[in-house]
Design an enzyme around this catalytic site. Structure first.
Site, mmCIF file in Angstrom:
data_model
loop_
_atom_site.group_PDB
_atom_site.id
_atom_site.type_symbol
_atom_site.label_atom_id
_atom_site.label_comp_id
_atom_site.label_asym_id
_atom_site.label_seq_id
_atom_site.Cartn_x
_atom_site.Cartn_y
_atom_site.Cartn_z
ATOM 1 N N TYR A 192 0.854 -1.186 0.000
ATOM 2 C CA TYR A 192 0.000 0.000 0.000
ATOM 3 C C TYR A 192 0.897 1.246 0.000
ATOM 4 O O TYR A 192 1.464 1.632 1.022
ATOM 5 C CB TYR A 192 -0.944 0.030 1.215
ATOM 6 C CG TYR A 192 -1.960 -1.103 1.233
ATOM 7 C CD1 TYR A 192 -2.246 -1.854 0.096
ATOM 8 C CD2 TYR A 192 -2.662 -1.414 2.404
ATOM 9 C CE1 TYR A 192 -3.178 -2.883 0.123
ATOM 10 C CE2 TYR A 192 -3.593 -2.446 2.429
ATOM 11 C CZ TYR A 192 -3.839 -3.177 1.293
ATOM 12 O OH TYR A 192 -4.763 -4.192 1.326
ATOM 13 N N GLN B 114 -9.067 -13.139 5.810
ATOM 14 C CA GLN B 114 -9.641 -11.858 5.397
ATOM 15 C C GLN B 114 -10.350 -12.096 4.059
ATOM 16 O O GLN B 114 -9.770 -12.658 3.128
ATOM 17 C CB GLN B 114 -8.532 -10.814 5.242
ATOM 18 C CG GLN B 114 -9.086 -9.483 4.809
ATOM 19 C CD GLN B 114 -8.068 -8.378 4.615
ATOM 20 O OE1 GLN B 114 -8.154 -7.611 3.681
ATOM 21 N NE2 GLN B 114 -7.109 -8.295 5.528
ATOM 22 N N LYS C 18 -23.255 7.584 -1.062
ATOM 23 C CA LYS C 18 -22.893 8.942 -1.508
ATOM 24 C C LYS C 18 -22.609 9.024 -3.010
ATOM 25 O O LYS C 18 -22.483 10.112 -3.560
ATOM 26 C CB LYS C 18 -21.657 9.427 -0.745
ATOM 27 C CG LYS C 18 -20.372 8.721 -1.154
ATOM 28 C CD LYS C 18 -19.162 9.248 -0.413
ATOM 29 C CE LYS C 18 -17.912 8.498 -0.808
ATOM 30 N NZ LYS C 18 -16.720 8.944 -0.098
ATOM 31 N N ARG D 166 -11.110 2.923 -8.554
ATOM 32 C CA ARG D 166 -12.505 2.979 -8.984
ATOM 33 C C ARG D 166 -12.625 3.578 -10.382
ATOM 34 O O ARG D 166 -13.666 3.477 -11.023
ATOM 35 C CB ARG D 166 -13.326 3.767 -7.954
ATOM 36 C CG ARG D 166 -13.411 3.016 -6.608
ATOM 37 C CD ARG D 166 -14.005 3.859 -5.512
ATOM 38 N NE ARG D 166 -13.148 4.984 -5.157
ATOM 39 C CZ ARG D 166 -13.394 5.822 -4.149
ATOM 40 N NH1 ARG D 166 -14.486 5.640 -3.410
ATOM 41 N NH2 ARG D 166 -12.577 6.805 -3.871
ATOM 42 N N GLY E 294 -12.020 1.269 5.090
ATOM 43 C CA GLY E 294 -11.009 2.298 4.861
ATOM 44 C C GLY E 294 -11.604 3.649 5.233
ATOM 45 O O GLY E 294 -12.812 3.835 5.177
ATOM 46 N N ALA E 295 -10.750 4.584 5.654
ATOM 47 C CA ALA E 295 -11.224 5.948 5.934
ATOM 48 C C ALA E 295 -10.102 6.906 5.607
ATOM 49 O O ALA E 295 -8.943 6.648 5.946
ATOM 50 C CB ALA E 295 -11.641 6.088 7.394
ATOM 51 N N GLN F 227 -14.984 10.416 8.285
ATOM 52 C CA GLN F 227 -15.276 9.033 7.883
ATOM 53 C C GLN F 227 -14.896 8.064 9.000
ATOM 54 O O GLN F 227 -15.640 7.127 9.311
ATOM 55 C CB GLN F 227 -14.493 8.673 6.613
ATOM 56 C CG GLN F 227 -14.961 9.406 5.362
ATOM 57 C CD GLN F 227 -14.178 9.009 4.112
ATOM 58 O OE1 GLN F 227 -13.209 8.239 4.183
ATOM 59 N NE2 GLN F 227 -14.591 9.521 2.969
HETATM 60 N N1 LIG Z 1 -6.443 -8.064 -1.242
HETATM 61 C C1 LIG Z 1 -6.618 -7.606 -0.030
HETATM 62 O O1 LIG Z 1 -6.169 -8.197 0.901
HETATM 63 C C2 LIG Z 1 -7.413 -6.352 0.159
HETATM 64 C C3 LIG Z 1 -8.120 -5.801 -0.915
HETATM 65 C C4 LIG Z 1 -8.946 -4.710 -0.650
HETATM 66 C C5 LIG Z 1 -9.030 -4.175 0.619
HETATM 67 N N2 LIG Z 1 -8.311 -4.710 1.638
HETATM 68 C C6 LIG Z 1 -8.378 -4.159 3.001
HETATM 69 O O2 LIG Z 1 -9.718 -3.863 3.334
HETATM 70 C C7 LIG Z 1 -9.831 -2.488 3.677
HETATM 71 C C8 LIG Z 1 -11.213 -1.960 3.336
HETATM 72 O O3 LIG Z 1 -11.527 -2.115 1.991
HETATM 73 P P1 LIG Z 1 -11.464 -0.908 0.962
HETATM 74 O O4 LIG Z 1 -10.700 0.209 1.575
HETATM 75 O O5 LIG Z 1 -11.014 -1.482 -0.329
HETATM 76 O O6 LIG Z 1 -12.973 -0.518 0.739
HETATM 77 P P2 LIG Z 1 -14.137 0.063 1.680
HETATM 78 O O7 LIG Z 1 -13.734 0.012 3.089
HETATM 79 O O8 LIG Z 1 -15.365 -0.645 1.246
HETATM 80 O O9 LIG Z 1 -14.243 1.572 1.161
HETATM 81 C C9 LIG Z 1 -13.354 2.525 1.660
HETATM 82 C C10 LIG Z 1 -13.574 3.887 0.988
HETATM 83 O O10 LIG Z 1 -14.914 4.327 1.126
HETATM 84 C C11 LIG Z 1 -14.937 5.722 1.419
HETATM 85 N N3 LIG Z 1 -15.487 5.860 2.780
HETATM 86 C C12 LIG Z 1 -15.128 5.174 3.900
HETATM 87 N N4 LIG Z 1 -15.857 5.563 4.969
HETATM 88 C C13 LIG Z 1 -16.703 6.490 4.521
HETATM 89 C C14 LIG Z 1 -17.709 7.259 5.148
HETATM 90 N N5 LIG Z 1 -17.980 7.130 6.445
HETATM 91 N N6 LIG Z 1 -18.402 8.147 4.385
HETATM 92 C C15 LIG Z 1 -18.138 8.297 3.069
HETATM 93 N N7 LIG Z 1 -17.194 7.597 2.423
HETATM 94 C C16 LIG Z 1 -16.476 6.699 3.143
HETATM 95 C C17 LIG Z 1 -13.496 6.222 1.336
HETATM 96 O O11 LIG Z 1 -13.144 6.621 0.004
HETATM 97 P P3 LIG Z 1 -13.602 7.991 -0.684
HETATM 98 O O12 LIG Z 1 -13.747 9.009 0.377
HETATM 99 O O13 LIG Z 1 -12.543 8.292 -1.687
HETATM 100 O O14 LIG Z 1 -14.908 7.651 -1.369
HETATM 101 C C18 LIG Z 1 -12.741 4.950 1.666
HETATM 102 O O15 LIG Z 1 -11.437 4.938 1.176
HETATM 103 C C19 LIG Z 1 -8.676 -1.838 2.919
HETATM 104 O O16 LIG Z 1 -8.353 -0.541 3.409
HETATM 105 C C20 LIG Z 1 -7.593 -2.854 3.138
HETATM 106 O O17 LIG Z 1 -7.064 -2.733 4.432
HETATM 107 C C21 LIG Z 1 -7.509 -5.797 1.431
#
Ligand SMILES: NC(=O)c1ccc[n+]([C@@H]2O[C@H](COP(=O)([O-])OP(=O)(O)OC[C@H]3O[C@@H](n4cnc5c(N)ncnc54)[C@H](OP(=O)(O)O)[C@@H]3O)[C@@H](O)[C@H]2O)c1
Length: 327
Positions: A56, A172, A211, A224, A284-285, A290
């Site tokens: 990352y 995970q 959103k 995205r 993620g945040a 967030q």
């Molecule tokens: N292969 C793997 O192992 C793998 C793959 C993917 C993810 N992960 C892990 O899983 C975690 C979570 O998944 P993800 O980050 O892909 O997706 P997610 O948690 O579904 O979406 C995170 C995104 O949504 C938006 N967001 C988050 N909270 C919010 C809120 N309260 N209000 C409005 N927008 C909000 C933010 O982006 P914006 O503000 O830009 O919209 C944020 O970056 C990752 O950070 C990582 O640690 C691991």
């Protein structure tokens, strides 16, 4: 904040933990100061577990987490991942020399002697049929470099195979309102074996926050924009593999179910915690707002049976055929 036991690791982690991918990279521009504030806000609200990876931002995320740990006195458990630095990303690369080197690099980035939890980072399926890879991880535990290890998987079949290895403590996997298959068979098996589950992509890359609109735009370096059809990595990691328009339509159906005083984001996160097998969701945040909204989903009351059934109907009628048998 509520806490659950993470498998048999002895770590009791916040049910809403922190996903640190976006603060590293691949999500448009991020500012380290703002990212660090988001991390601090999470800890203020009881978050005690962070998921990151060596790739990352090529270590940027791990180093931010290290900075956070230095600035806080609370116990903060960190899970990182190894494997994605391989190029080409092939099963044979998951060998002793490479894994040891990746672990050493993460130890340095995290400025620690031992990694709380190391996860294989969505390796090719074949790796689950290579017991020697898991022998290497056992040796790294014996050497004191890792406290525990687990896996991050794309597919349910990989999760089921991975937990046959007795020292795999965690899995995970993508689990959210748009990805319900893990709850069918895998969750029961994980509970039976006392394996912890980290629910990743809990907000379907932001789609389940409610959103996004047909007019939303994303920067060129945001997955995205560049990975909607799986151009760079598994398609399922972007909007959970659901096409954008279908996602928007399904969100409109779900919106009507959100209780007063909750945000759609909190509803989506609380839904995940309705499943006992899940240890935590790792949204993620990118900023403090967030981070706070997400953390506060942990202590909300449970969702009623009728609403759970209605959510299931939305999944069955609009989403299921797009994802159910694919992952
Ligand atoms: N292969 C793997 O192992 C793998 C793959 C993917 C993810 N992960 C892990 O899983 C975690 C979570 O998944 P993800 O980050 O892909 O997706 P997610 O948690 O579904 O979406 C995170 C995104 O949504 C938006 N967001 C988050 N909270 C919010 C809120 N309260 N209000 C409005 N927008 C909000 C933010 O982006 P914006 O503000 O830009 O919209 C944020 O970056 C990752 O950070 C990582 O640690 C691991």
């Amino acid at each position: 904040m509520q806490y659950r036991e993470l498998g048999q690791t002895g770590m009791k982690v916040s049910t809403i933990s922190f996903g640190a991918w976006a603060i590293g990279g691949s999500w448009g521009s991020v500012d380290d100061k703002e990212s660090l504030s988001a991390l601090h806000r999470s800890i203020d609200l009881g978050v005690n577990f962070i998921d990151t990876a060596d790739v990352y931002g090529e270590g940027r995320s791990e180093r931010l987490v290290e900075k956070l740990r230095k600035e806080r006195k609370e116990t903060i458990y960190v899970a990182t991942k190894a494997g994605r630095r391989l190029d080409p990303h092939v099963a044979d690369g998951y060998n002793r020399a490479n894994l040891t080197a990746f672990v050493e690099r993460s130890l340095k980035n995290l400025a620690t002697d031992a990694i709380d939890l190391l996860q294989l980072h969505c390796p090719p399926t074949e790796v689950y049929y290579h017991p020697e890879t898991f022998d290497v991880l056992d040796d790294l535990v014996r050497a004191g470099k890792l406290r525990h290890y687990g896996v991050s998987v794309e597919k349910v079949e990989e999760a089921l195979k991975a937990i046959e290895y007795p020292n795999v403590q965690t899995v995970q996997i993508i689990f959210n309102i748009f990805r319900q298959r893990p709850a069918e068979l895998f969750f029961a098996e994980a509970l039976r074996r006392k394996v912890g589950i980290l629910a990743r992509v809990p907000l379907a890359s932001g789609m389940l926050t409610g959103k996004l609109t047909a007019k939303s735009t994303f920067e060129a370096d945001d997955h995205r924009a560049f990975n909607r059809h799986g151009e760079s990595f598994d398609r399922g990691e972007t909007f959970s593999g659901v096409d954008y328009d279908t996602g928007l339509q399904a969100v409109e159906e779900l919106r009507a179910l959100v209780p007063q005083g909750w945000s759609m984001t909190q509803f989506a996160l609380r839904w995940i915690l309705m499943f006992d097998a899940v240890t935590c969701a790792i949204p993620g945040a990118k900023n403090t707002g967030q981070a706070a909204e997400n953390a506060r989903a942990s202590a909300l009351p449970g969702i009623g049976e009728a609403d759970m059934a209605r959510i299931r109907q939305v999944y069955d009628s609009m989403i299921r055929e797009k994802v159910h048998q694919r992952w």
